[in-house]
Enzyme design. Structure first.
Site, PDB file in Angstrom:
ATOM      1  N   SER A  60      35.518  28.659  45.823  1.00  0.00           N
ATOM      2  CA  SER A  60      36.949  28.735  45.509  1.00  0.00           C
ATOM      3  C   SER A  60      37.752  28.634  46.785  1.00  0.00           C
ATOM      4  CB  SER A  60      37.237  30.074  44.816  1.00  0.00           C
ATOM      5  OG  SER A  60      38.610  30.379  44.907  1.00  0.00           O
ATOM      6  N   SER A 105      48.467  34.825  33.896  1.00  0.00           N
ATOM      7  CA  SER A 105      47.146  34.438  33.376  1.00  0.00           C
ATOM      8  C   SER A 105      46.395  33.465  34.260  1.00  0.00           C
ATOM      9  CB  SER A 105      47.269  33.838  31.960  1.00  0.00           C
ATOM     10  OG  SER A 105      47.550  34.847  31.079  1.00  0.00           O
ATOM     11  N   ASP A 158      45.983  34.381  25.948  1.00  0.00           N
ATOM     12  CA  ASP A 158      46.139  33.635  27.203  1.00  0.00           C
ATOM     13  C   ASP A 158      45.348  32.326  27.159  1.00  0.00           C
ATOM     14  OD1 ASP A 158      47.430  35.961  27.851  1.00  0.00           O
ATOM     15  OD2 ASP A 158      45.790  36.754  29.059  1.00  0.00           O
ATOM     16  N   SER A 162      43.615  34.092  35.410  1.00  0.00           N
ATOM     17  CA  SER A 162      42.209  34.143  34.991  1.00  0.00           C
ATOM     18  C   SER A 162      41.973  33.222  33.798  1.00  0.00           C
ATOM     19  CB  SER A 162      41.753  35.571  34.698  1.00  0.00           C
ATOM     20  OG  SER A 162      42.620  36.201  33.812  1.00  0.00           O
ATOM     21  N   HIS A 183      50.672  42.539  23.275  1.00  0.00           N
ATOM     22  CA  HIS A 183      49.656  43.471  22.759  1.00  0.00           C
ATOM     23  C   HIS A 183      49.534  43.343  21.241  1.00  0.00           C
ATOM     24  CE1 HIS A 183      48.522  45.756  26.440  1.00  0.00           C
ATOM     25  NE2 HIS A 183      49.658  45.233  26.857  1.00  0.00           N
ATOM     26  N   TYR A 210      45.339  49.292  29.872  1.00  0.00           N
ATOM     27  CA  TYR A 210      45.238  48.269  28.824  1.00  0.00           C
ATOM     28  C   TYR A 210      44.251  48.720  27.740  1.00  0.00           C
ATOM     29  CZ  TYR A 210      44.749  43.632  26.721  1.00  0.00           C
ATOM     30  OH  TYR A 210      44.741  42.579  25.849  1.00  0.00           O
ATOM     31  N   GLU A 241      35.729  36.932  29.664  1.00  0.00           N
ATOM     32  CA  GLU A 241      36.585  37.996  30.192  1.00  0.00           C
ATOM     33  C   GLU A 241      36.145  39.369  29.659  1.00  0.00           C
ATOM     34  OE1 GLU A 241      40.095  36.655  31.278  1.00  0.00           O
ATOM     35  OE2 GLU A 241      40.988  38.587  31.693  1.00  0.00           O
ATOM     36  N   ALA A 263      50.029  38.124  38.856  1.00  0.00           N
ATOM     37  CA  ALA A 263      51.474  38.068  38.587  1.00  0.00           C
ATOM     38  C   ALA A 263      51.770  38.112  37.090  1.00  0.00           C
ATOM     39  CB  ALA A 263      52.058  36.799  39.196  1.00  0.00           C
ATOM     40  N   GLY A 264      50.741  38.289  36.271  1.00  0.00           N
ATOM     41  CA  GLY A 264      50.971  38.304  34.827  1.00  0.00           C
ATOM     42  C   GLY A 264      51.130  36.909  34.260  1.00  0.00           C
TER      43      GLY A 264
HETATM   44  C1  GLA Z   1      46.983  40.272  28.676  1.00  0.00           C
HETATM   45  C2  GLA Z   1      45.790  39.910  27.807  1.00  0.00           C
HETATM   46  C3  GLA Z   1      46.231  39.246  26.507  1.00  0.00           C
HETATM   47  C4  GLA Z   1      47.302  40.068  25.794  1.00  0.00           C
HETATM   48  C5  GLA Z   1      48.404  40.471  26.773  1.00  0.00           C
HETATM   49  C6  GLA Z   1      49.390  41.398  26.152  1.00  0.00           C
HETATM   50  O1  GLA Z   1      47.631  39.117  29.107  1.00  0.00           O
HETATM   51  O2  GLA Z   1      44.941  39.043  28.504  1.00  0.00           O
HETATM   52  O3  GLA Z   1      45.119  39.051  25.672  1.00  0.00           O
HETATM   53  O4  GLA Z   1      46.745  41.185  25.164  1.00  0.00           O
HETATM   54  O5  GLA Z   1      47.888  41.069  27.948  1.00  0.00           O
HETATM   55  O6  GLA Z   1      50.119  40.769  25.163  1.00  0.00           O
END
Ligand code: GLA
Length: 389
Positions: A69, A133, A179, A135, A36, A231, A167, A130-131
């Site tokens: 997809s 990225s 990301d 996307s 963040h 967020y 995004e 899953a965190g």
């Molecule tokens: C997500 C967002 C990023 C970043 C993180 C937190 O992954 O896509 O831009 O803000 O959260 O660090």
């Protein structure tokens, strides 16, 4: 990768009935530290991982855009003239959002009404939600493909901005630039130190393998969406904090400004601001420790980052906290949640020899707590987006 590339080409041909012109891929990412901080113009230190998303693409002679997809049934079709954010929904908003953002960038450089249509087929090995990225991996693979097929000649930092615009403007998630930057600029065995204000980057050797260390991802399999409230509310708090303290972005403040921030801000905004200020410092400290002493020296910064996200930024969850605390108890050098929070994954830096024990022990702790079984796997730093041969 060849598996994904072969699969991607075969999928394209099965959907569209001809062979694709090329196939481009881009990786997911793990953020080592700096959470963040990106939308506060600060520092982050992510790495691209080996899991990738591929787009096989073919140019059309008309102005139709078709996307399909492996993960969703059917083909979504849209005429170029109808390519506006309002017309884009669901999973297709990601690839078509990139097409929209790219065509805007093209329009700034010359007439864009002659851009040809495209067929795009997406295949991915990056788990969604899953965190990691997934996307950004999709956006960056598509951005690189379109950049080449449309002959736009944009540099990678501009492509990162285009992914972010897709995004923010189409999917509706007010995310930062980290990301996409990691996915486009990643290098094997390196972390990417990102200055999110200047967009300057530096590839810093991680030395995990040489230090006999492994980076484990603990995917809690609890999902998150950054288009939801949490967020965005954190981002608003940061912007309000910066305004109240008279700076353009929290990047402009350092640890010495904390007493003033405490005096000026309400307690909750202060805690949000304190996270960002201290996290920026931890990114710089992590890179300095890595360069001076090697990866064995960065654990305390990872641990402190997690506490800051848990207590000051309040974006952790019971599953993420348990992933981190159990990994630490089992001997991890350092551990923290990674990504935007509210679910997703944690990372643990462990000695190679301890990797099995940590993974088993964390899984047992999850079972004892009654949580769904986590998905635990090692990652290594991999190269960024590319056209596959
Ligand atoms: C997500 C967002 C990023 C970043 C993180 C937190 O992954 O896509 O831009 O803000 O959260 O660090």
């Amino acid at each position: 990768m060849t598996d994904l590339a072969q699969r991607g080409r075969a999928f394209f041909t099965s959907q569209f009935g001809y062979a694709p012109e090329g196939l481009w891929s881009a990786p997911g990412r793990v953020n080592l530290i700096g959470e963040h901080t990106d939308y506060n113009d600060g520092f982050a230190f992510p790495l691209a991982i080996g899991m990738r998303t591929a787009v096989a693409a073919g140019l059309r002679t008309d102005r139709l855009l078709r996307v399909t997809s492996e993960s969703f049934p059917g083909v979504v079709e849209l005429d170029f003239e109808a390519l506006t954010p309002e017309n884009l929904q669901g999973w297709a908003a990601y690839p078509l959002g990139v097409a929209w953002a790219m065509s805007r960038a093209a329009a700034e450089r010359g007439p864009a009404d002659s851009l040809p249509g495209l067929d795009l087929a997406l295949s991915s090995d990056v788990p969604a939600g899953a965190g990691l990225s997934s996307s950004a991996a999709l956006e960056c693979a598509v951005a690189l493909a379109l950049n080449e097929l449309w002959g736009l000649g944009l540099e990678r930092p501009e492509l990162a901005r285009i992914g972010q615009l897709a995004e923010n403007g189409v999917v509706g998630a007010p995310t930062g630039i980290m990301d996409q930057s990691a996915s486009l600029l990643g290098e094997p065995d390196h972390g990417i130190l990102l200055d999110c204000r200047s967009l300057q980057t530096e590839a810093v050797p991680l030395g995990f393998a040489r230090g006999s260390l492994s980076l484990l991802v603990i995917d809690t399999r609890t999902s998150h969406s950054h288009a939801d409230g949490g967020y965005a509310s954190r981002r608003r708090a940061c912007e309000a904090g910066a305004r109240a303290l008279g700076v353009d972005a929290l990047r402009d403040l350092g640890p010495k400004d904390l007493p003033r921030a405490a005096a000026v801000l309400d307690p909750e905004t202060f805690r949000r601001v304190r996270h960002v200020i201290t996290e920026n410092q931890r990114v710089l400290d992590t890179v300095a420790a890595l360069q001076a002493e090697g990866p064995g020296a960065i654990g305390a910064f990872l641990d402190a980052s997690h506490l800051s996200m848990r207590d000051d930024f309040e974006i952790s969850t019971p599953e993420l906290d348990l992933a981190v605390s159990s990994a630490q108890q089992l001997g991890a050098i350092g551990a923290r949640m990674t990504g935007g929070g509210f679910g997703g994954a944690a990372i643990a830096l462990v000695r190679d020899a301890d990797a099995g024990t940590v993974a088993e022990g964390v899984a047992q702790a999850f079972a004892r707590a009654g949580f769904i079984a986590p998905n635990i796997f090692p990652v290594t730093a991999a190269g960024g987006a590319r056209r596959e041969p």
